[in-house]
Design a protein around this motif. Sequence first.
Motif, PDB file in Angstrom:
ATOM      1  N   PRO A 148       0.800  -1.232   0.000  1.00 13.10           N
ATOM      2  CA  PRO A 148       0.000   0.000   0.000  1.00 13.10           C
ATOM      3  C   PRO A 148       0.829   1.278   0.000  1.00 13.10           C
ATOM      4  CG  PRO A 148      -0.689  -1.517   1.734  1.00 13.10           C
ATOM      5  CD  PRO A 148       0.614  -2.009   1.223  1.00 13.10           C
ATOM      6  N   VAL A 149       2.131   1.161   0.284  1.00 11.21           N
ATOM      7  CA  VAL A 149       2.915   2.395   0.363  1.00 11.21           C
ATOM      8  C   VAL A 149       3.994   2.520  -0.712  1.00 11.21           C
ATOM      9  CG1 VAL A 149       2.512   2.891   2.782  1.00 11.21           C
ATOM     10  CG2 VAL A 149       4.359   1.340   2.144  1.00 11.21           C
ATOM     11  N   CYS A 150       4.384   1.398  -1.328  1.00 10.85           N
ATOM     12  CA  CYS A 150       5.408   1.537  -2.362  1.00 10.85           C
ATOM     13  C   CYS A 150       4.756   1.431  -3.743  1.00 10.85           C
ATOM     14  CB  CYS A 150       6.511   0.491  -2.222  1.00 10.85           C
ATOM     15  SG  CYS A 150       6.203  -0.765  -0.996  1.00 10.85           S
ATOM     16  N   GLU A 151       5.556   1.643  -4.788  1.00  9.46           N
ATOM     17  CA  GLU A 151       4.993   1.619  -6.133  1.00  9.46           C
ATOM     18  C   GLU A 151       5.101   0.233  -6.743  1.00  9.46           C
ATOM     19  OE1 GLU A 151       3.305   3.943  -7.480  1.00  9.46           O
ATOM     20  OE2 GLU A 151       3.702   5.264  -5.798  1.00  9.46           O
ATOM     21  N   ASN A 152       3.977  -0.307  -7.169  1.00  4.83           N
ATOM     22  CA  ASN A 152       3.980  -1.517  -7.987  1.00  4.83           C
ATOM     23  C   ASN A 152       4.819  -2.657  -7.427  1.00  4.83           C
ATOM     24  OD1 ASN A 152       2.382  -0.560 -10.298  1.00  4.83           O
ATOM     25  ND2 ASN A 152       4.043   0.937 -10.422  1.00  4.83           N
ATOM     26  N   THR A 153       4.747  -2.884  -6.129  1.00  4.87           N
ATOM     27  CA  THR A 153       5.475  -4.006  -5.557  1.00  4.87           C
ATOM     28  C   THR A 153       4.494  -4.975  -4.914  1.00  4.87           C
ATOM     29  OG1 THR A 153       7.174  -2.404  -4.999  1.00  4.87           O
ATOM     30  CG2 THR A 153       7.422  -4.616  -4.097  1.00  4.87           C
ATOM     31  N   PRO A 154       4.466  -6.224  -5.385  1.00  7.89           N
ATOM     32  CA  PRO A 154       3.590  -7.198  -4.740  1.00  7.89           C
ATOM     33  C   PRO A 154       4.031  -7.407  -3.287  1.00  7.89           C
ATOM     34  CG  PRO A 154       4.361  -8.031  -6.858  1.00  7.89           C
ATOM     35  CD  PRO A 154       5.150  -6.782  -6.556  1.00  7.89           C
ATOM     36  N   GLY A 166      11.519 -13.463 -10.946  1.00  7.74           N
ATOM     37  CA  GLY A 166      11.035 -13.254 -12.314  1.00  7.74           C
ATOM     38  C   GLY A 166      11.904 -12.253 -13.032  1.00  7.74           C
ATOM     39  N   TYR A 167      11.483 -11.892 -14.234  1.00  9.40           N
ATOM     40  CA  TYR A 167      12.313 -11.014 -15.046  1.00  9.40           C
ATOM     41  C   TYR A 167      11.485  -9.868 -15.620  1.00  9.40           C
ATOM     42  CZ  TYR A 167       9.873 -13.861 -18.361  1.00  9.40           C
ATOM     43  OH  TYR A 167       8.873 -14.494 -19.028  1.00  9.40           O
ATOM     44  N   TRP A 168      10.183  -9.951 -15.486  1.00  5.15           N
ATOM     45  CA  TRP A 168       9.327  -8.954 -16.112  1.00  5.15           C
ATOM     46  C   TRP A 168       8.093  -8.807 -15.246  1.00  5.15           C
ATOM     47  CZ3 TRP A 168       9.915  -5.605 -20.019  1.00  5.15           C
ATOM     48  CH2 TRP A 168       8.774  -4.997 -20.563  1.00  5.15           C
ATOM     49  N   GLY A 169       7.800  -7.599 -14.785  1.00  2.00           N
ATOM     50  CA  GLY A 169       6.683  -7.438 -13.867  1.00  2.00           C
ATOM     51  C   GLY A 169       5.591  -6.506 -14.366  1.00  2.00           C
ATOM     52  N   TRP A 170       5.602  -6.176 -15.658  1.00  2.00           N
ATOM     53  CA  TRP A 170       4.637  -5.230 -16.222  1.00  2.00           C
ATOM     54  C   TRP A 170       4.599  -3.945 -15.405  1.00  2.00           C
ATOM     55  CZ3 TRP A 170       2.873  -5.908 -20.989  1.00  2.00           C
ATOM     56  CH2 TRP A 170       2.836  -7.203 -21.513  1.00  2.00           C
ATOM     57  N   ASP A 171       5.759  -3.516 -15.013  1.00  2.00           N
ATOM     58  CA  ASP A 171       5.908  -2.252 -14.309  1.00  2.00           C
ATOM     59  C   ASP A 171       5.815  -1.118 -15.341  1.00  2.00           C
ATOM     60  OD1 ASP A 171       7.177  -1.090 -11.645  1.00  2.00           O
ATOM     61  OD2 ASP A 171       8.125  -0.086 -13.345  1.00  2.00           O
ATOM     62  N   PRO A 172       5.250   0.039 -14.966  1.00  2.00           N
ATOM     63  CA  PRO A 172       5.115   1.119 -15.960  1.00  2.00           C
ATOM     64  C   PRO A 172       6.421   1.477 -16.661  1.00  2.00           C
ATOM     65  CG  PRO A 172       3.918   1.687 -13.984  1.00  2.00           C
ATOM     66  CD  PRO A 172       4.625   0.390 -13.692  1.00  2.00           C
ATOM     67  N   VAL A 173       7.514   1.421 -15.925  1.00  2.00           N
ATOM     68  CA  VAL A 173       8.795   1.777 -16.544  1.00  2.00           C
ATOM     69  C   VAL A 173       9.194   0.744 -17.592  1.00  2.00           C
ATOM     70  CG1 VAL A 173      11.236   2.130 -16.084  1.00  2.00           C
ATOM     71  CG2 VAL A 173       9.549   3.093 -14.546  1.00  2.00           C
ATOM     72  N   GLU A 174       8.935  -0.520 -17.289  1.00  2.00           N
ATOM     73  CA  GLU A 174       9.218  -1.566 -18.277  1.00  2.00           C
ATOM     74  C   GLU A 174       8.334  -1.383 -19.508  1.00  2.00           C
ATOM     75  OE1 GLU A 174      10.250  -5.230 -15.207  1.00  2.00           O
ATOM     76  OE2 GLU A 174       8.215  -4.929 -15.885  1.00  2.00           O
ATOM     77  N   ILE A 175       7.075  -1.102 -19.257  1.00  2.00           N
ATOM     78  CA  ILE A 175       6.133  -0.950 -20.363  1.00  2.00           C
ATOM     79  C   ILE A 175       6.530   0.246 -21.231  1.00  2.00           C
ATOM     80  CG2 ILE A 175       3.724  -0.486 -20.965  1.00  2.00           C
ATOM     81  CD1 ILE A 175       2.949  -2.009 -18.444  1.00  2.00           C
ATOM     82  N   ALA A 176       7.021   1.302 -20.585  1.00  2.00           N
ATOM     83  CA  ALA A 176       7.437   2.485 -21.336  1.00  2.00           C
ATOM     84  C   ALA A 176       8.519   2.130 -22.346  1.00  2.00           C
ATOM     85  CB  ALA A 176       7.948   3.557 -20.380  1.00  2.00           C
ATOM     86  N   ALA A 177       9.404   1.197 -21.966  1.00  2.00           N
ATOM     87  CA  ALA A 177      10.452   0.785 -22.900  1.00  2.00           C
ATOM     88  C   ALA A 177       9.920  -0.191 -23.939  1.00  2.00           C
ATOM     89  CB  ALA A 177      11.610   0.153 -22.126  1.00  2.00           C
ATOM     90  N   LEU A 178       8.888  -0.940 -23.565  1.00  2.00           N
ATOM     91  CA  LEU A 178       8.336  -1.928 -24.500  1.00  2.00           C
ATOM     92  C   LEU A 178       7.518  -1.268 -25.612  1.00  2.00           C
ATOM     93  CD1 LEU A 178       7.735  -4.989 -25.142  1.00  2.00           C
ATOM     94  CD2 LEU A 178       5.685  -4.734 -23.731  1.00  2.00           C
ATOM     95  N   MET A 179       6.861  -0.140 -25.291  1.00  2.00           N
ATOM     96  CA  MET A 179       5.902   0.427 -26.248  1.00  2.00           C
ATOM     97  C   MET A 179       6.504   0.804 -27.602  1.00  2.00           C
ATOM     98  SD  MET A 179       2.840   2.274 -24.129  1.00  2.00           S
ATOM     99  CE  MET A 179       3.810   3.350 -23.119  1.00  2.00           C
ATOM    100  N   PRO A 180       7.673   1.489 -27.635  1.00  2.00           N
ATOM    101  CA  PRO A 180       8.232   1.761 -28.969  1.00  2.00           C
ATOM    102  C   PRO A 180       8.536   0.475 -29.734  1.00  2.00           C
ATOM    103  CG  PRO A 180       9.430   2.979 -27.271  1.00  2.00           C
ATOM    104  CD  PRO A 180       8.499   2.052 -26.562  1.00  2.00           C
ATOM    105  N   TRP A 181       8.907  -0.562 -29.007  1.00  2.00           N
ATOM    106  CA  TRP A 181       9.195  -1.859 -29.643  1.00  2.00           C
ATOM    107  C   TRP A 181       7.934  -2.429 -30.284  1.00  2.00           C
ATOM    108  CZ3 TRP A 181       7.960  -7.061 -29.480  1.00  2.00           C
ATOM    109  CH2 TRP A 181       8.908  -7.944 -30.007  1.00  2.00           C
ATOM    110  N   LEU A 182       6.801  -2.210 -29.624  1.00  2.00           N
ATOM    111  CA  LEU A 182       5.541  -2.748 -30.131  1.00  2.00           C
ATOM    112  C   LEU A 182       5.102  -2.078 -31.426  1.00  2.00           C
ATOM    113  CD1 LEU A 182       3.498  -3.136 -26.825  1.00  2.00           C
ATOM    114  CD2 LEU A 182       4.375  -4.966 -28.273  1.00  2.00           C
TER     115      LEU A 182
END
Lengths: 166, 669
Positions: A48-54, B238-254
């Motif tokens: 609930p406090v960090c970004e995008n961390t399960p 894991g290696y990929w978490g669909w994090d916004p920063v990751e997605i930002a890099a993926l989008m131009p690739w798409l």
Amino acid sequence: MKQRLWFIFIVLVLTISTVILTVSVVSAQGPTPTADDVNAIAKQLYCPVCENTPLDVCETQACAQWRELIRQQLADGWTEEQIKQYFVDNYGARVLSEPPRTGLNWLVYLVPPVIILAGAVILFRALRAWNKPAAVETEAGPGSASEADESDEYIARLEEELRTRD
Amino acid sequence: MLADFGYGVLVITFLISLYSIVIAIYGEFKKSAVMVESARRAMLLTWPLLTLSALTLVYLLVNNHYELEYVWAVTNRSMPLYLKITALWGGQAGSLLFWSWLLAAFTSAVTLRKWDRDREFLPWVIVVSSVTLAFFLAMIVFFENPFAKILGPVPVDGRGLNPLLRHPGMIIHPPMLYLGFVSFVIPYAFAMAALITGRTDDRWIRITRRWTLWAWMFLSLGLVLGARWAYDVLGWGGYWGWDPVEIAALMPWLVGTPFLHTVMIEEKRGMLKQLNMFLIILTYDLVIFGTFLTRSGVLSSVHAFAESAIGPMFFGFIGLTLITSVALVIYRWGDLKSENSLHSLLSREALFLLAALLFLGILVISFWGTIFPLISELFTGQKVTVGPPFYERATTPLWGGLMLLMGIAPLSAWGHSTIKTLGRAIWKPSIVALIVPIAAYAGGIRQTVALIGFTLVALVITVTLYEFWRGARARSRKSDENFVTALLRLAGRNRRRYGGYIIHISMVLMAIGILGIEIFQTETQKNIAVGDEINLAGYTIHYDSLAQFRNQDGRYVTRAVMSISKNGRDMGELYPRFDIYPDGQPMTIPGVRSTLVDDLYIVLVNWEQVGPQSTPFKIYHNPLVKWVWIGTYLFVFGVLVAAWPEKEREYASARSRRKKAAYGTSGAD
């Protein structure tokens, strides 16, 4: 002597009642939840406090306490749904890995399929529009009739593609 | 003093890039070749100047100049030299400088090419590149100055880089990604030049074809290296978490990926010019968007965005370039009409278009999922998370569709294909491919997604190999070469096609790894004492010992020794550990045993009490994940085959001419 007997009696009563109480509490709890049981639920929740961390892999102290809370709740016999609901009630919908399907949130589920479908329709219509004038051409075009021709036709096509490439 | 010098150089470079914009446009309208040449030379100046500025910053970083805010924020005295150097791209301001430096390098390189055949493009390529460069330099000069000084007393030590960035991956991953980002500016600049000059044939595509391919390779490698880094350091198995920063890099690739394919339709058939323009415009703006997102963290909330000085500027720039570019496409709409028509819905053109639709579909999902939390917060005040389950559910069928197309499209012909011709080509590979899911089912795999996925992987591999085989057989029959020679010559003569096929195979090899970890990953977490064991997926993990010590550089290291065995067979030791940096920041380094079949991935959990009596371990069993990295090697090879400059062609023809002269034969080529 009498006093001593009384004392032993009181100690016995206290001990027995404590044991009975403890046993009854433990039996109500069921088996102690394992770390895997906790993680199974924490995995579906977000810190609930960090970004995008399960929650199951979050390294902060706060998250460790939340996992401990889940363990406690499991020990108290809460169901998975109850625990998730508890976190939503206390920290908002952001603890869920997906927006709940209510109100404005429906947009997140509906917009992409609508756009993709629209794209598909546009593509299909464009293909059909392009396709029309060629309908006659295809029939008149070179057909590859027999199996024996296949290899030759393939070579011809390959050569043609190689030639026209640059 | 030195900082003022670095900043001064930046300001001068900014002015020079403005000069080259103005003078290029003026020269174009005055029909003055001298002025255009002046603009070109001005542009050539930007790279040496930015090199000077970047080196100044590196010098300041390495020599602990904590009077600078940027140096203070991303370095400290305990960091090793290589990390101090790479801290150049460790924060927002430095990243922007590094980005500009790369862009200047690329634009300089492109202006050094021979322009004889394409004189009319030159001024506009200069203008578009310089506008991009000037924008980034303006961001640095006015908002994010890496040379800005701290107000007040000079700190003794710096805050240091985020521990997650303190990794050798830092040397290679961000530069790769940025190379990919930046090099996409070049094809965009040519596309705009083509639109402005009205030269709407496929010339701009032919000039930039290799640029685009290299750009795409760097971007792809940047993505995979980021994934590898996450796998090695983040300790979440894991290696990929669909994090916004990751997605930002993926989008131009798409968008870049379908662009690579649809330009072939324009080259071969003169079709889809409008689409190609839209795709490259979109790629360019997603590159700018991605650059901005990867370092700014604005997606965390609306407030972060509003507080960020450069956020609105970036969005303004993206909006402006998007509107201008699209307006140009509309202005030239008539000239961009197709020269040809489509003959069949199963032709390769149609299948490429379908692939483009699927790629753009994944883009829509990614984009929407990334920005939706902001929309929700803006309108309802409620924060929401859009996490992996959303993306996985929504994109899986589209990825599957793309794999199916990779299996079909190579067999379809340009122009016309019918069910009959396609069916005749595909039935043999399909039957071979079907062996895989049957074997998998017999082997006990029951997950539908896995069975479908493995079938598609097998289909793509057999179809692609079949294409190699068919081509080589046809050639060897026709020219009396033996099969291997025929295969090599065939691929050598048509590198783009066969390089592309190699890339297809590499992609499905990666898909094997992704299917493996996504569907079959298992994990367990347990507290055990030294001497105890944990069992997972047939492995027995024995906890041998625990060591805790302070490293020379001040890190406090906790390291466990685990011996691994399977069915009583010894499989060596693993050393999961975590380091606590002097500033209290932790870094987890899992112990990983990796084979072609599976990875055993042990994390020493650092968020709980650790001692020899009770140590928490989290263990992941990741089947097949190694294939992601194997696929990457093959991928690079495929791109090299496809994009290597074709010097050999002249060489080969010269050789064959010599041969002809010498022997009076017709030669083999």
